[in-house]
Structure formats: C-alpha cells, structure tokens
Enzyme design. Structure first.
Site, PDB file in Angstrom:
ATOM      1  N   SER A 103       0.813   3.765  -3.166  1.00 24.66           N
ATOM      2  CA  SER A 103       0.215   4.852  -3.945  1.00 24.66           C
ATOM      3  C   SER A 103      -1.078   5.369  -3.323  1.00 24.66           C
ATOM      4  O   SER A 103      -1.838   4.612  -2.708  1.00 24.66           O
ATOM      5  CB  SER A 103      -0.096   4.366  -5.360  1.00 24.66           C
ATOM      6  OG  SER A 103       1.047   3.823  -5.957  1.00 24.66           O
ATOM      7  N   GLU A 133      12.568  -5.492  -6.114  1.00 25.53           N
ATOM      8  CA  GLU A 133      11.542  -5.508  -7.138  1.00 25.53           C
ATOM      9  C   GLU A 133      12.176  -5.665  -8.522  1.00 25.53           C
ATOM     10  O   GLU A 133      11.570  -6.168  -9.442  1.00 25.53           O
ATOM     11  CB  GLU A 133      10.779  -4.180  -7.039  1.00 25.53           C
ATOM     12  CG  GLU A 133       9.590  -4.057  -7.911  1.00 25.53           C
ATOM     13  CD  GLU A 133       8.726  -2.867  -7.487  1.00 25.53           C
ATOM     14  OE1 GLU A 133       8.758  -2.486  -6.304  1.00 25.53           O
ATOM     15  OE2 GLU A 133       8.046  -2.326  -8.360  1.00 25.53           O
ATOM     16  N   SER A 158      -2.547  -3.755  -5.263  1.00 24.18           N
ATOM     17  CA  SER A 158      -2.780  -5.009  -5.996  1.00 24.18           C
ATOM     18  C   SER A 158      -3.041  -6.161  -5.040  1.00 24.18           C
ATOM     19  O   SER A 158      -2.376  -6.280  -4.007  1.00 24.18           O
ATOM     20  CB  SER A 158      -1.563  -5.364  -6.857  1.00 24.18           C
ATOM     21  OG  SER A 158      -1.358  -4.397  -7.844  1.00 24.18           O
ATOM     22  N   GLY A 209       0.825  -1.207   0.000  1.00 22.02           N
ATOM     23  CA  GLY A 209       0.000   0.000   0.000  1.00 22.02           C
ATOM     24  C   GLY A 209       0.854   1.248   0.000  1.00 22.02           C
ATOM     25  O   GLY A 209       1.112   1.844   1.048  1.00 22.02           O
TER      26      GLY A 209
HETATM   27  C1  LIG Z   1      -1.057  -2.751 -12.869  1.00 25.25           C
HETATM   28  C2  LIG Z   1      -0.670  -1.829 -11.774  1.00 25.25           C
HETATM   29  C3  LIG Z   1      -0.431  -2.336 -10.511  1.00 25.25           C
HETATM   30  C4  LIG Z   1      -0.095  -1.476  -9.466  1.00 25.25           C
HETATM   31  N1  LIG Z   1       0.088  -2.010  -8.209  1.00 25.25           N
HETATM   32  C5  LIG Z   1       0.368  -1.183  -7.178  1.00 25.25           C
HETATM   33  C6  LIG Z   1       0.479  -1.695  -5.853  1.00 25.25           C
HETATM   34  O1  LIG Z   1       0.331  -2.896  -5.623  1.00 25.25           O
HETATM   35  N2  LIG Z   1       0.718  -0.841  -4.835  1.00 25.25           N
HETATM   36  C7  LIG Z   1       0.901   0.502  -5.053  1.00 25.25           C
HETATM   37  O2  LIG Z   1       1.156   1.213  -4.110  1.00 25.25           O
HETATM   38  N3  LIG Z   1       0.789   1.029  -6.305  1.00 25.25           N
HETATM   39  C8  LIG Z   1       0.525   0.218  -7.363  1.00 25.25           C
HETATM   40  N4  LIG Z   1       0.408   0.741  -8.639  1.00 25.25           N
HETATM   41  C9  LIG Z   1       0.470   2.198  -8.821  1.00 25.25           C
HETATM   42  C10 LIG Z   1       1.711   2.709  -9.527  1.00 25.25           C
HETATM   43  O3  LIG Z   1       2.830   2.594  -8.687  1.00 25.25           O
HETATM   44  C11 LIG Z   1       1.439   4.148  -9.962  1.00 25.25           C
HETATM   45  O4  LIG Z   1       0.461   4.101 -10.972  1.00 25.25           O
HETATM   46  C12 LIG Z   1       2.667   4.847 -10.457  1.00 25.25           C
HETATM   47  O5  LIG Z   1       3.542   5.118  -9.403  1.00 25.25           O
HETATM   48  C13 LIG Z   1       2.343   6.161 -11.192  1.00 25.25           C
HETATM   49  O6  LIG Z   1       1.511   6.977 -10.461  1.00 25.25           O
HETATM   50  P1  LIG Z   1       0.208   7.651 -11.118  1.00 25.25           P
HETATM   51  O7  LIG Z   1      -0.540   6.573 -11.792  1.00 25.25           O
HETATM   52  O8  LIG Z   1      -0.457   8.446 -10.085  1.00 25.25           O
HETATM   53  O9  LIG Z   1       0.775   8.601 -12.252  1.00 25.25           O
HETATM   54  P2  LIG Z   1       1.354  10.164 -12.099  1.00 25.25           P
HETATM   55  O10 LIG Z   1       2.404  10.128 -11.076  1.00 25.25           O
HETATM   56  O11 LIG Z   1       0.161  11.016 -11.858  1.00 25.25           O
HETATM   57  O12 LIG Z   1       1.932  10.390 -13.481  1.00 25.25           O
HETATM   58  C14 LIG Z   1       1.208  10.855 -14.646  1.00 25.25           C
HETATM   59  C15 LIG Z   1       2.203  11.056 -15.781  1.00 25.25           C
HETATM   60  O13 LIG Z   1       3.118  12.113 -15.435  1.00 25.25           O
HETATM   61  C16 LIG Z   1       4.452  11.651 -15.527  1.00 25.25           C
HETATM   62  N5  LIG Z   1       5.284  12.284 -14.496  1.00 25.25           N
HETATM   63  C17 LIG Z   1       5.040  12.399 -13.175  1.00 25.25           C
HETATM   64  N6  LIG Z   1       6.066  12.993 -12.547  1.00 25.25           N
HETATM   65  C18 LIG Z   1       6.997  13.250 -13.494  1.00 25.25           C
HETATM   66  C19 LIG Z   1       8.298  13.836 -13.479  1.00 25.25           C
HETATM   67  N7  LIG Z   1       8.865  14.274 -12.354  1.00 25.25           N
HETATM   68  N8  LIG Z   1       8.980  13.919 -14.656  1.00 25.25           N
HETATM   69  C20 LIG Z   1       8.413  13.471 -15.807  1.00 25.25           C
HETATM   70  N9  LIG Z   1       7.195  12.933 -15.894  1.00 25.25           N
HETATM   71  C21 LIG Z   1       6.496  12.798 -14.746  1.00 25.25           C
HETATM   72  C22 LIG Z   1       4.348  10.153 -15.317  1.00 25.25           C
HETATM   73  O14 LIG Z   1       5.486   9.478 -15.853  1.00 25.25           O
HETATM   74  C23 LIG Z   1       3.075   9.837 -16.039  1.00 25.25           C
HETATM   75  O15 LIG Z   1       3.338   9.710 -17.403  1.00 25.25           O
HETATM   76  C24 LIG Z   1       0.049  -0.092  -9.701  1.00 25.25           C
HETATM   77  C25 LIG Z   1      -0.159   0.402 -10.988  1.00 25.25           C
HETATM   78  C26 LIG Z   1      -0.521  -0.441 -12.010  1.00 25.25           C
HETATM   79  C27 LIG Z   1      -0.760   0.132 -13.372  1.00 25.25           C
END
Ligand SMILES: Cc1cc2nc3c(=O)[nH]c(=O)nc-3n(C[C@H](O)[C@H](O)[C@H](O)COP(=O)(O)OP(=O)(O)OC[C@H]3O[C@@H](n4cnc5c(N)ncnc54)[C@H](O)[C@@H]3O)c2cc1C
Lengths: 325, 380
Positions: B125, B240, B157, B123
């Site tokens: 995000s 990881e 997840s 947990g």
């Molecule tokens: C299949 C799947 C399983 C997952 N499982 C887990 C889990 O078990 N536990 C958990 O905690 N999380 C989990 N996640 C979450 C995952 O870690 C996040 O989706 C990821 O960290 C990105 O965060 P966000 O989706 O909020 O995107 P954002 O951070 O909002 O990003 C949006 C866009 O902006 C870009 N961006 C953001 N900051 C920057 C920067 N500084 N420079 C350039 N570009 C930038 C990103 O690359 C992206 O393209 C999972 C995600 C998926 C898809």
C-alpha cells in the site's frame, strides 16, 4: 453414516427426482412417483446423502412433495412408506409435538399433505423424561382448513387432543434427537436449493433489465446485494455439506439456521433487484419466497435456532470445535 | 504423515512443553514482548520438527501437506501460546517467495523466516494506492547489477521488527497500471530505507510509513519476472486466505469460548444472551466449514483463486459479530474497565474493526464476488 452412492449416480437420481417433482407439483402428488424411483431404498442405503439430493431438488423445483415425513420416520426408526406420515413440531420449534396429560395426549404441531393418504401417523410424545415414538391411526388427526401464505405448500397446523390409549408405542432404533438432526440437515438443503433459484432469477433479471441506458447489474448497490446473497449461501452450504460426514445434531441445527438466514436474505435481496415484477403474482419469484417463509419455520427457524444453540453452549460452558481438518 | 497422527503428536508435545511455550507476560503484552515470544515459539516448533512439516525440502522443510501448517497454527492459537499476527506474514509471504524467487534465494532466506529467526513484511500500500493497488508509484529503475528504488509506502506492518520486505514497485511507465509492476525482496537495513511507526487506534504500533530513498536492490532479489509483480501479488492473495485464515479462525474460536464461559459463569440465561452467542457461533462455524473445504483444495494441489473472497467475507463477518456480541454481553467492560481481561476484550474489539479493511476491503471483496463469481459484467 453410510456413503455409498457415487456422485454420478446421485446426479442421475437428482435429475429423475426433479422431473417427477416438476410433473406433479401439488402437495404430496409426487410422493408415489418418488417412491417408484427408489426414494425409500436411497434413504435406507445412504440417508444423509439421499435426503440432501432429494431436498435440494425440492428447493430447486419448489415441489410440495412430502419427503420430510420419510426422513423423520427413518431417523426415528419407524417404517418408511407412502402410507405413513409424521407429526412435526409447531412452527419455530424443534420439540416433540405431543405432550402426555394424564389420560390424554395434547398434540400441537404440523402435518404434511401425506396425512390425506396415510393410514398411520408417527407421533413423538414428550413424557417428561424424553420423547418416545408412537403410532396413531391417521383418521384421528384432523387438520385446520387454513391455507396460509403459500397455498401450494404441503404443511398444515394440527391441534387435537386424543386419548392416550389410542397410541401404540413403537419399538424403534432411533431417537427424537436424531430425527430432529435429520430434518435439520434435509431442510437446510431445501432452503439452499430455493435460495440458489432465487439468486439465479435475480441475477438474470439484473443482466437483462436496462435502466439509465445500462444493465441494472452494473450498479454497485445491486451487485453487492447479489454478492451478499451468494456469500451467505456458500457459507451455509459448506455447513450443510459438513453434515453429510458428521451426524452431530449441533452441526445440523447450525446448518438449518444458517440456511434459513441465507434463504431469507436472498429472498429480500432478490425481491429488491426484481423490483415491480417481483411483487406480482405473475412472476414465479413469490412462490419461492413464500415457500422459504414456510420451510424456515420447520424444526426451528433462523430466529429461534440461535437461541437454542446459544443455550446449548451455555449449558456446556464452552464451544465445541465441531469439524476438524 | 497423516493429519490425525500429526495432530496427536503435536498435542502431546504441546502438553509436555506448555510451561516453556506459555507467554511470560500477562494479558496481551507489549509488542516487543509479543514478537520476542512469537520468535521463541516458532523456534521451538522448528527445532522439534513440527514447524518444518508442510514446507518443501528446498527450504529445509520436511515436506507433507500444507494442512500440517494449518494444524500447527490452529493448536497454537487455540491454546493462546502466540499472537497470530506476526505468524501471518510467514503464511502470506513464504509460499509465494518459494514459488517465484530464484531457488538459491529462497533456499537461503526462507529457512530463517519460517524458523522465527527473522521477520518479513509486505510493502504494497501507498498513500495514494490503497484499494487501487495497480496505481502504485514507488519506482524502481534499472542500474548495474540491480535496481534503485525511490518512493513511499504506508501501513507496512511489523517493519520495525523485520529484516526483509516483499515490495511492489513501479518499473513500467507511470500509467502502466498492473502491467508495469515488479516485486522485489528488499533488505530493510539497506541504506536509504527509513520508517516511522504509526500508532493504531488500539494503541499499538502495528504498521509504519516507509520511505525508500535511492535504495539499491540487487538483481537476484527479483521475485518473478520484471513487470511480473502483479502476478506475484495475485499469487499471494489465496495464501493469505487459506492457512492464515485457519489460524485466525482458531483464535476467534478461543475468544468465543472465553465469552461463552464468562456468560455461563454470569448466570445470564436470557434469550438475548443466548441468541447473540448462537448467532456469533453460527457465523464462526460457517467460516470454519468453508475454510476447511479451502484447506483441502489447497492440499489437493488445486489453484486457489477469487473464490477465496467468500472465505474473506465470512471470516470478517464472524470476527465483527463475535466482538460486537462480546461488547453487548459484557456490559461496559470494553468501555469502562482496565483490568487485564477487559483490556484484552477492548483490544480485540477495536482490532476487529480492521478486518473489513486489510487484505482488500469489504467492498472490494463484494466487487470481486459480483464480477468474477456471479459474472455480472462490468460496473458502471
Ligand atoms: C491493520 C492493518 C494492517 C495493514 N497491513 C498492511 C501491510 O502489512 N502491508 C500493506 O501493504 N498494507 C497494509 N494495510 C493496508 C490495507 O491493505 C489498506 O488499508 C487497504 O487496501 C485499503 O486501502 P485504503 O486504506 O487506502 O482505503 P481506500 O482504498 O482509500 O478506500 C476507502 C473506502 O473506499 C472504498 N472503495 C475503494 N474503492 C472502491 C471500489 N472500487 N468500490 C467500492 N468501494 C471502494 C473502500 O472499500 C473503503 O471503504 C493494512 C491495513 C490495516 C488496517
């Protein structure tokens, strides 16, 4: 595969090679000095490690020393000497450069500047059921005068027909396949040595060059181009290093293809980061970039090798795992 | 035990038990079926000792190099005996919990996890903290004998199958960034934990939105130090990107081999087909050679760090290229067909789109390479 040389000794040899290469940059000019430093003995004792060391130095210094002749001659099992050159395949190809047609042999390939000094050339001839190694009088081979994109490089096109009885078959211990693998792995190291040089130049420029009141290295578009280059270089490097422990020809072809892709992409990104100055003849960048174009074509390129590799997999119906933990 | 002997014995055992270990369902199966079979395979491996090698004796393992764990997952994935995703949680979370949790907690909780009796989740995000993980706001406040956790997480997840969650919480002031974060090991059945699964675009419920409403977590479930959660999170990342990636790489290799076999059977010997396969293969091999070096550094006791971002970018590119090649070469199978084989290609194709998002996005990885490996200084 022999692994006899300690890392410290290799580093020392590399330093010696680089100095000799820097001192004699013209095509073939450094060859004798490299033989004097023990190049032939190194190839004999530890062929893959030795050629990796020498070819990384070639890439780094952009030297036009003709060491590919020796790597291929050694893998073919023919004599290695500064008086022997080798006929290489045509650009983008890895097949034997000569074909037997009745009483004549049609040669279509590349030779290095070693030819000017050599008295004998090793020539692989496709006989229909595989390539055989032969020796031919170097005086019978004439190169075209064209200098090409990179006048400083060692390779020229060779296109001649000679009488079949001018060839002496060689009783050799090697095969064409082994020669291609040795060339692939050596050239991968050369391409990566050059790619690392281009990346280092671009990185330094990005840090030094100020626009809009800050270093251009602070702009994400610039950072990501350089990061992309490093990732491709490191990925290809791991495969090229893998070839030192595993003589599999498929792994060597993959290393050459990946190194070509890494070097070409790095050249593109580095040029964009250098911008105007990178487009000049004054800046050294263009020498490395043009050499990359040339070396990429040798023994199959980043665009032709994937086709060959794919066909090899298709004919085997599956993909081998290649390396193990 | 040396790796070659271990692999031989494992292969012999897998050969002898193929029927027992083969999924009872066809195709990908439902998530319930997958998870149940995954537990079954893990337990069988554990009971035959193969699943205990590479883990320390303190958690009931049999010791030995982490390479042995890489090999077990590789063989399972090459044979397609279990889905790698739930397994990922073990390789990601267990090593860090062993390093940072109280020894008696690790000794009692980790064995059922690595035996496949339990599932754990991660947990991290939150709705407002994705890439910027240091900005999490789910809070934990000190109380008698423990902590009270309140806030929201997202994308957790497998929580619907999980008994425990490694949770990052804010224990410092709201603006304390990475300095004020703590890691806790929370029981998912604690009063106040509620979740609702979210459907993914490949039609599964991989992850969920989770609410923590005054959830009590006892002191002994602290992982690492109070306000030391960032260090715990950073410790997780290299795990990881080592063993887990080796397992996933094996799955990608199997799917690539499937594609080669299907293309060989189709008789398509065009340069276009050969080139797409050749390029996908070379990306897989670049990843594999890089990852092999990483596995050996881990096994040699070296501290893995930011350089594993390169492994992450390489496996992501390899996965994307592989399934793009499949989509191109299979001629409409992904788009139009519904048989089992097509459904697998479609699922894998769609799931590959998550690779540049989870575990740190493609952009974040490039930021790390630029800053930490190329030393380009701060971004503007
Ligand atoms: C299949 C799947 C399983 C997952 N499982 C887990 C889990 O078990 N536990 C958990 O905690 N999380 C989990 N996640 C979450 C995952 O870690 C996040 O989706 C990821 O960290 C990105 O965060 P966000 O989706 O909020 O995107 P954002 O951070 O909002 O990003 C949006 C866009 O902006 C870009 N961006 C953001 N900051 C920057 C920067 N500084 N420079 C350039 N570009 C930038 C990103 O690359 C992206 O393209 C999972 C995600 C998926 C898809």
């Amino acid at each position: 595969m022999s692994e006899l040389i300690e890392a410290d000794d290799l580093a020392l040899l590399a330093t010696g090679f680089e100095a000799a290469m820097a001192e004699a940059p013209a095509p073939g000019e450094a060859d004798q000095a490299l033989f004097d430093l023990g190049w032939a003995e190194l190839l004999d004792a530890a062929s893959s490690q030795g050629s990796a060391t020498a070819f990384s130095a070639l890439g780094k210094t952009n030297s036009a020393a003709c060491l590919l002749d020796d790597v291929v001659a050694q893998a073919l099992g023919t004599a290695v000497s500064p008086d022997t050159c080798v006929v290489f395949p045509s650009p983008h190809q890895a097949t034997a450069p000569a074909q037997r047609r009745g009483d004549t042999v049609v040669i279509d390939g590349l030779v290095s500047a070693r030819l000017e000094r050599a008295n004998t050339a090793a020539l692989a001839v496709e006989n229909g059921d595989g390539a055989v190694a032969t020796a031919v009088d170097a005086a019978l081979l004439h190169v075209t005068a064209a200098k090409g994109v990179d006048p400083g490089h060692a390779y020229r096109r060779l296109s001649v027909e000679i009488a079949a009885d001018a060839l002496t078959p060689l009783a050799t211990s090697g095969t064409w396949e082994a020669a291609v693998a040795a060339a692939h792995s050596a050239l991968a190291h050369q391409l990566l040595g050059g790619a690392r040089w281009m990346l280092a130049e671009a990185r330094q420029h990005a840090i030094d060059r100020v626009q809009f009141g800050r270093a251009v290295a602070s702009f994400q578009a610039i950072r990501h181009k350089l990061a992309e280059s490093l990732v491709l270089i490191e990925g290809a490097e791991s495969v090229a290093q893998g070839c030192l422990h595993d003589p599999d020809p498929l792994l060597a072809a993959l290393a050459k293809s990946l190194a070509g892709q890494a070097a070409l992409t790095t050249a593109t990104h580095a040029q964009q980061v250098l911008a105007g100055i990178g487009f000049t003849a004054e800046h050294q960048f263009h020498r490395w970039m043009k050499r990359t174009l040339v070396i990429d074509t040798l023994f199959g390129s980043a665009s032709s090798l994937p086709i060959e590799i794919g066909n090899r997999l298709l004919s085997q119906d599956s993909a081998p795992r290649l390396i193990q933990l | 035990m040396d790796t070659a002997t271990f692999r031989r014995e494992l292969e012999a055992w897998l050969d002898a038990n193929t029927q027992e270990l083969t999924p009872p369902y066809e195709g990908a199966g439902t998530m319930d079926e997958q998870l149940a079979h995954y537990s079954h395979v893990k337990r069988a491996l554990y009971d035959a000792d193969f699943g205990r090698y590479g883990w320390p004796e303190s958690v009931n393992g049999l010791g030995g190099s982490p390479l042995l764990r890489a090999i077990v997952g590789e063989e399972i994935n090459l044979r397609g005996l279990a889905d790698p995703s739930p397994w990922t949680m073990i390789e990601v979370l267990a090593p860090t919990v062993i390093d940072f949790a109280r020894p008696e907690i690790a000794a009692s909780l980790v064995p059922p996890f690595i035996r496949g009796d339990e599932m754990w989740c991660q947990g991290f995000s939150e709705p407002d903290a994705g890439s910027d993980l240091a900005s999490i706001s789910c809070r934990a406040d000190k109380t008698d004998g423990g902590w009270v956790v309140s806030g929201q997480k997202i994308w957790t997840s497998f929580i619907q199958y999980a008994q425990r969650c490694v949770l990052l919480v804010r224990t410092g002031e709201p603006g304390s960034a990475h300095r004020g974060i703590t890691a806790l090991l929370v029981d998912v059945d604690s009063p106040g934990v509620s979740y609702s699964p979210i459907e993914t675009m490949h039609g599964r419920h991989d992850f969920a939105e989770v609410h923590y409403d005054e959830v009590f977590v006892p002191d002994e479930r602290l992982i690492g130090e109070e306000d030391g959660g960032w260090q715990v999170a950073m410790d997780i990342l290299p795990y990881e990107r080592s063993t887990t990636f080796w397992h996933r790489g094996a799955l990608l290799h199997r799917r690539f081999s499937d594609l080669v076999a299907q293309m060989a059977a189709s008789g398509d010997r065009s340069d276009t087909a050969a080139k797409a396969l050749g390029q996908a293969f070379q990306s897989l091999v670049a990843f594999r050679c890089r990852s092999r070096d990483t596995q050996h550094r881990l096994a040699g006791g070296q501290q893995l760090g930011v350089e594993t971002s390169i492994d992450k970018i390489l496996i992501t590119s390899a996965e994307l290229e592989l399934f793009e090649a499949a989509r191109d070469l299979l001629g409409g199978v992904v788009e139009f067909d519904d048989d089992l084989d097509a459904a697998m290609w479609r699922t894998d194709y769609l799931y590959s789109k998550a690779a540049p998002i989870y575990g740190g996005t493609a952009e974040i990885q490039r930021n790390i390479v630029a800053r930490r490996l190329l030393d380009l200084g701060p971004e503007s």
